[in-house]
Design a protein around this motif. Structure first.
Motif, PDB file in Angstrom:
ATOM      1  N   ASN A   1      67.692  22.713   1.863  1.00  0.00           N
ATOM      2  CA  ASN A   1      68.975  22.050   1.778  1.00  0.00           C
ATOM      3  C   ASN A   1      68.671  20.631   1.302  1.00  0.00           C
ATOM      4  O   ASN A   1      68.189  19.795   2.063  1.00  0.00           O
ATOM      5  CB  ASN A   1      69.596  22.027   3.172  1.00  0.00           C
ATOM      6  N   ILE A   2      68.890  20.397   0.004  1.00  0.00           N
ATOM      7  CA  ILE A   2      68.557  19.082  -0.560  1.00  0.00           C
ATOM      8  C   ILE A   2      69.595  18.052  -0.090  1.00  0.00           C
ATOM      9  O   ILE A   2      70.794  18.320  -0.120  1.00  0.00           O
ATOM     10  CB  ILE A   2      68.535  19.140  -2.109  1.00  0.00           C
ATOM     11  N   ASP A   3      69.108  16.905   0.340  1.00  0.00           N
ATOM     12  CA  ASP A   3      69.978  15.815   0.789  1.00  0.00           C
ATOM     13  C   ASP A   3      70.995  15.449  -0.300  1.00  0.00           C
ATOM     14  O   ASP A   3      70.686  15.501  -1.489  1.00  0.00           O
ATOM     15  CB  ASP A   3      69.082  14.611   1.136  1.00  0.00           C
ATOM     16  N   SER A   4      72.176  15.073   0.117  1.00  0.00           N
ATOM     17  CA  SER A   4      73.291  14.866  -0.805  1.00  0.00           C
ATOM     18  C   SER A   4      73.013  13.797  -1.869  1.00  0.00           C
ATOM     19  O   SER A   4      73.278  14.007  -3.057  1.00  0.00           O
ATOM     20  CB  SER A   4      74.538  14.522   0.022  1.00  0.00           C
ATOM     21  N   ALA A   5      72.454  12.650  -1.466  1.00  0.00           N
ATOM     22  CA  ALA A   5      72.158  11.582  -2.432  1.00  0.00           C
ATOM     23  C   ALA A   5      71.119  12.071  -3.442  1.00  0.00           C
ATOM     24  O   ALA A   5      71.227  11.825  -4.650  1.00  0.00           O
ATOM     25  CB  ALA A   5      71.668  10.328  -1.721  1.00  0.00           C
ATOM     26  N   SER A   6      70.106  12.789  -2.954  1.00  0.00           N
ATOM     27  CA  SER A   6      69.058  13.309  -3.827  1.00  0.00           C
ATOM     28  C   SER A   6      69.623  14.345  -4.797  1.00  0.00           C
ATOM     29  O   SER A   6      69.365  14.301  -6.002  1.00  0.00           O
ATOM     30  CB  SER A   6      67.951  13.942  -2.980  1.00  0.00           C
ATOM     31  N   PHE A   7      70.425  15.288  -4.278  1.00  0.00           N
ATOM     32  CA  PHE A   7      70.947  16.358  -5.124  1.00  0.00           C
ATOM     33  C   PHE A   7      71.866  15.796  -6.202  1.00  0.00           C
ATOM     34  O   PHE A   7      71.841  16.239  -7.347  1.00  0.00           O
ATOM     35  CB  PHE A   7      71.666  17.413  -4.285  1.00  0.00           C
ATOM     36  N   GLN A   8      72.661  14.812  -5.817  1.00  0.00           N
ATOM     37  CA  GLN A   8      73.540  14.132  -6.767  1.00  0.00           C
ATOM     38  C   GLN A   8      72.713  13.558  -7.919  1.00  0.00           C
ATOM     39  O   GLN A   8      73.059  13.706  -9.081  1.00  0.00           O
ATOM     40  CB  GLN A   8      74.246  12.995  -5.996  1.00  0.00           C
ATOM     41  N   GLN A   9      71.611  12.912  -7.572  1.00  0.00           N
ATOM     42  CA  GLN A   9      70.750  12.290  -8.578  1.00  0.00           C
ATOM     43  C   GLN A   9      70.108  13.364  -9.472  1.00  0.00           C
ATOM     44  O   GLN A   9      70.067  13.228 -10.694  1.00  0.00           O
ATOM     45  CB  GLN A   9      69.675  11.443  -7.866  1.00  0.00           C
ATOM     46  N   LEU A  10      69.615  14.447  -8.846  1.00  0.00           N
ATOM     47  CA  LEU A  10      68.967  15.516  -9.613  1.00  0.00           C
ATOM     48  C   LEU A  10      69.964  16.163 -10.578  1.00  0.00           C
ATOM     49  O   LEU A  10      69.632  16.473 -11.719  1.00  0.00           O
ATOM     50  CB  LEU A  10      68.408  16.588  -8.669  1.00  0.00           C
ATOM     51  N   LYS A  11      71.193  16.346 -10.109  1.00  0.00           N
ATOM     52  CA  LYS A  11      72.233  16.970 -10.914  1.00  0.00           C
ATOM     53  C   LYS A  11      72.542  16.100 -12.130  1.00  0.00           C
ATOM     54  O   LYS A  11      72.662  16.589 -13.245  1.00  0.00           O
ATOM     55  CB  LYS A  11      73.501  17.155 -10.064  1.00  0.00           C
ATOM     56  N   THR A  12      72.652  14.787 -11.903  1.00  0.00           N
ATOM     57  CA  THR A  12      72.948  13.858 -13.001  1.00  0.00           C
ATOM     58  C   THR A  12      71.808  13.855 -14.010  1.00  0.00           C
ATOM     59  O   THR A  12      72.014  13.984 -15.214  1.00  0.00           O
ATOM     60  CB  THR A  12      73.148  12.433 -12.437  1.00  0.00           C
ATOM     61  N   GLU A  13      70.583  13.742 -13.491  1.00  0.00           N
ATOM     62  CA  GLU A  13      69.401  13.702 -14.353  1.00  0.00           C
ATOM     63  C   GLU A  13      69.308  14.967 -15.213  1.00  0.00           C
ATOM     64  O   GLU A  13      68.942  14.916 -16.380  1.00  0.00           O
ATOM     65  CB  GLU A  13      68.158  13.581 -13.457  1.00  0.00           C
ATOM     66  N   ALA A  14      69.640  16.125 -14.619  1.00  0.00           N
ATOM     67  CA  ALA A  14      69.512  17.407 -15.318  1.00  0.00           C
ATOM     68  C   ALA A  14      70.804  17.789 -16.028  1.00  0.00           C
ATOM     69  O   ALA A  14      70.955  18.923 -16.492  1.00  0.00           O
ATOM     70  CB  ALA A  14      69.119  18.494 -14.324  1.00  0.00           C
ATOM     71  N   GLU A  15      71.718  16.862 -16.118  1.00  0.00           N
ATOM     72  CA  GLU A  15      73.017  17.105 -16.762  1.00  0.00           C
ATOM     73  C   GLU A  15      73.678  18.377 -16.244  1.00  0.00           C
ATOM     74  O   GLU A  15      74.265  19.155 -17.009  1.00  0.00           O
ATOM     75  CB  GLU A  15      72.841  17.164 -18.281  1.00  0.00           C
ATOM     76  N   GLY A  16      73.526  18.619 -14.948  1.00  0.00           N
ATOM     77  CA  GLY A  16      74.217  19.745 -14.309  1.00  0.00           C
ATOM     78  C   GLY A  16      73.611  21.112 -14.576  1.00  0.00           C
ATOM     79  O   GLY A  16      74.154  22.133 -14.165  1.00  0.00           O
ATOM     80  N   ASP A  17      72.461  21.168 -15.263  1.00  0.00           N
ATOM     81  CA  ASP A  17      71.841  22.454 -15.593  1.00  0.00           C
ATOM     82  C   ASP A  17      70.989  22.958 -14.419  1.00  0.00           C
ATOM     83  O   ASP A  17      69.960  22.370 -14.086  1.00  0.00           O
ATOM     84  CB  ASP A  17      70.976  22.246 -16.846  1.00  0.00           C
TER      85      ASP A  17
ATOM     86  N   LEU B   1      74.890  24.857  -7.091  1.00  0.00           N
ATOM     87  CA  LEU B   1      75.270  23.518  -7.551  1.00  0.00           C
ATOM     88  C   LEU B   1      76.277  22.874  -6.611  1.00  0.00           C
ATOM     89  O   LEU B   1      76.404  21.656  -6.554  1.00  0.00           O
ATOM     90  CB  LEU B   1      75.885  23.593  -8.955  1.00  0.00           C
ATOM     91  N   GLU B   2      77.002  23.708  -5.875  1.00  0.00           N
ATOM     92  CA  GLU B   2      78.051  23.205  -4.990  1.00  0.00           C
ATOM     93  C   GLU B   2      77.474  22.593  -3.720  1.00  0.00           C
ATOM     94  O   GLU B   2      77.977  21.610  -3.202  1.00  0.00           O
ATOM     95  CB  GLU B   2      78.981  24.354  -4.563  1.00  0.00           C
ATOM     96  N   THR B   3      76.436  23.234  -3.185  1.00  0.00           N
ATOM     97  CA  THR B   3      75.986  22.871  -1.837  1.00  0.00           C
ATOM     98  C   THR B   3      74.645  22.158  -1.812  1.00  0.00           C
ATOM     99  O   THR B   3      74.271  21.581  -0.793  1.00  0.00           O
ATOM    100  CB  THR B   3      75.829  24.129  -0.973  1.00  0.00           C
ATOM    101  N   GLY B   4      73.894  22.236  -2.894  1.00  0.00           N
ATOM    102  CA  GLY B   4      72.549  21.668  -2.877  1.00  0.00           C
ATOM    103  C   GLY B   4      71.571  22.510  -2.063  1.00  0.00           C
ATOM    104  O   GLY B   4      70.542  22.017  -1.618  1.00  0.00           O
TER     105      GLY B   4
END
Lengths: 349, 349
Positions: free
Chosen positions: A46-62, A134-137
């Motif tokens: 369960n990836i922490d919310s701040a981290s997952f947000q950053q990973l999602k942005t970096e990976a352009e949601g892929d 992508l919804e829950t991390g």
């Protein structure tokens, strides 16, 4: 099995030498335990919310790019410690082996547990990353993790779906600290009230402040605001951007007739919510920062800059009894439980 | 004079829009005031310890390069806000002009004041940087600064040298918060006890804990340790590296027979002192972080990682009465006053 390791896991630190596992850059994640460790067959991260947000942005949601980045980080650091946000998350899995000197002798192989310690200090070795939501991390994975003698964990409850329990346990420090701080009749502001730590904290604030209190939920997402209103866990629900200091100040000031909050709980997972939290709080009041996106200097200098005498607390992820309190909240409040089920149990099987 | 500006100085924010002056990247430092502002002829800057340390390292100890970098930062950002450490410092100067709507009507041009608000949110325009002291992080400058209506400041006392008052006022939040937290008979650990915030906090801890208490001073510099011992402001003075978690834990544990500290005050100006502070503190105890080198996530996840229920507070630079308390400490304690005089008044004239 190797001889007894250090209580705080220093024996697993690769670099830099002499620091504890959390601030360390790299851990030795070899999946063979020392005498006082616990080995876990990891099933879900369960990836922490701040981290997952950053990973999602970096990976352009892929999702595939996010997975690759997670595998890369874990390989490089021996733990899922996001180098940008500095945060981690937690895991669930099955006990594979209990070291002969591990403090809890009642734990047996096969027990399903959740680590209550950040992934930023948990030696992790991944074999495979399967599904990612992508919804829950949350991710389904195969791998091994190690818990040190000092690390808190919780045996998973049998009366709720695992992803639901995992989601609640991941943030269980926030509602526990809220419950401890909020007094009857208090005015409480919950910032970022629509996320999981926000909702659990909101429930505890609502319960502790009581009908004579005033609980204000601030949340940026209109849909989440409607859900909070439907749950009936706040006296006021306001849809606004919690990083806008003036909007937050004016809103809270209006709703409290200038009194502002006794306690402000900040669960916002994006940067720049420090000053809005300080401004929402009255002189002598308390702000608790639970977001991993908080900057220490911004908070410290921000309060000084506006000449505000508020107590600012760094949300501690560990509070005695926090796991039980979070799970109990879900059992006590059907609306909250339903939200967690809808949000988490359907995402990955 | 321009019309009334925003109480918190939003009218001076250039970018990004909508944030308050402290987190802003750039301020408009035009030395013409709005109706509710104060204009200061700046005479002396006192760079925050974490920032000065970083500037010194970056410039390899060359005073000219440090000066150039400071001029560069102030020109680029409209304030002395170190982009690496995120910290600032404070200033002294003479009141040049009092806006017609500035809250304090008793203040007149010519009064010598110190800003009690961080340089990270003080619009600053430098004409010239003259002397720089590598020892104290103080600079003699010519320039103008602006104080907003919300900014605390102090009229300088006439009974002590200006650099001494400036040095004490720069860190006056730390001793004020220490005085508020420490109770009679408490065990108190002061980390980084040999610097100015450390010594002032140590004095307040010593005064408040009393002879039945136990005050432990930790300091890395052997010379500073001898000075603390000579001052007689601690029950124990230990020379050690406060970033070494195990050494700190073992030392405090031995001196307190395993009880650890009720209150730990962290004034260490280098990174990685978060976990040592947490480990030195007992369950239910309080850690206050005053160092600008502290990382929020390291503290939050560190406490969770070692399963420790401590209250972690972000040291607020503003506490009512803090300026008077710091200056009064110097008057009450001749040994402390002598140290401040030796350290600060001789450095730059």
């Amino acid at each position: 099995m190797r001889k007894e390791g250090h209580h705080y896991g220093l024996h697993r630190v690769v670099e830099p030498a002499g620091v504890l596992p959390q601030p360390a850059w790299k851990l030795d994640a070899t999946p063979e335990i020392w005498e006082n460790e616990l080995l876990i067959d990891v099933e879900r991260l369960n990836i922490d919310s701040a981290s997952f947000q950053q990973l999602k942005t970096e990976a352009e949601g892929d999702p595939e790019r996010i997975k690759r980045r997670i595998v890369e980080i874990v390989k490089e650091r021996g733990k899922m410690h996001n180098p940008v946000t500095g945060s981690g998350g937690m895991l669930i899995g099955t006990v594979a082996e209990v070291g002969s000197a591990f403090p809890d002798h009642t734990l047996a192989p096969g027990a399903k547990i959740a680590s209550l310690v950040s992934l930023t200090l948990t030696p992790l070795w991944l074999e495979d990353v399967r599904e990612l939501s992508l919804e829950t991390g949350q991710l389904k994975v195969t791998g091994k993790a190690v818990l040190f003698a000092s690390a808190p964990y919780a045996v998973l409850p049998s009366d709720m779906p695992e992803p639901v329990a995992l989601a609640a346990l991941d943030v269980c420090g926030a509602p526990a600290q809220t419950a401890r701080l909020v007094q009857p009749t208090d005015t409480v502001v919950i910032m970022g009230a629509g996320g999981k730590s926000g909702l659990l904290s909101l429930y505890q604030a609502w319960k502790k402040a009581g009908q004579q209190g005033c609980v204000i939920a601030l949340e940026a997402n209109p849909e989440a605001c409607r859900r909070i209103e439907a749950m009936g866990l706040a006296h006021h629900v306001v849809c606004l951007d919690a990083t806008d200091p003036l909007q937050v100040l004016e809103t809270v000031s209006t709703l409290t007739r200038g009194r502002l909050a006794d306690v402000t709980i900040n669960c916002v997972n994006v940067p720049r919510s420090e000053l809005p939290a300080i401004l929402a709080t009255q002189e002598g009041g308390v702000v608790v920062f639970f977001s991993m996106a908080v900057q220490f200097t911004t908070a410290a200098l921000g309060a000084e800059g506006v000449g505000k005498d508020v107590q600012m607390m760094i949300g501690n992820g560990y509070v005695p009894g926090h796991a039980a309190l979070a799970l109990e909240s879900l059992r006590e409040c059907p609306a909250l439980y339903d939200w967690f089920c809808q949000r988490f149990s359907s995402q990955i099987g």
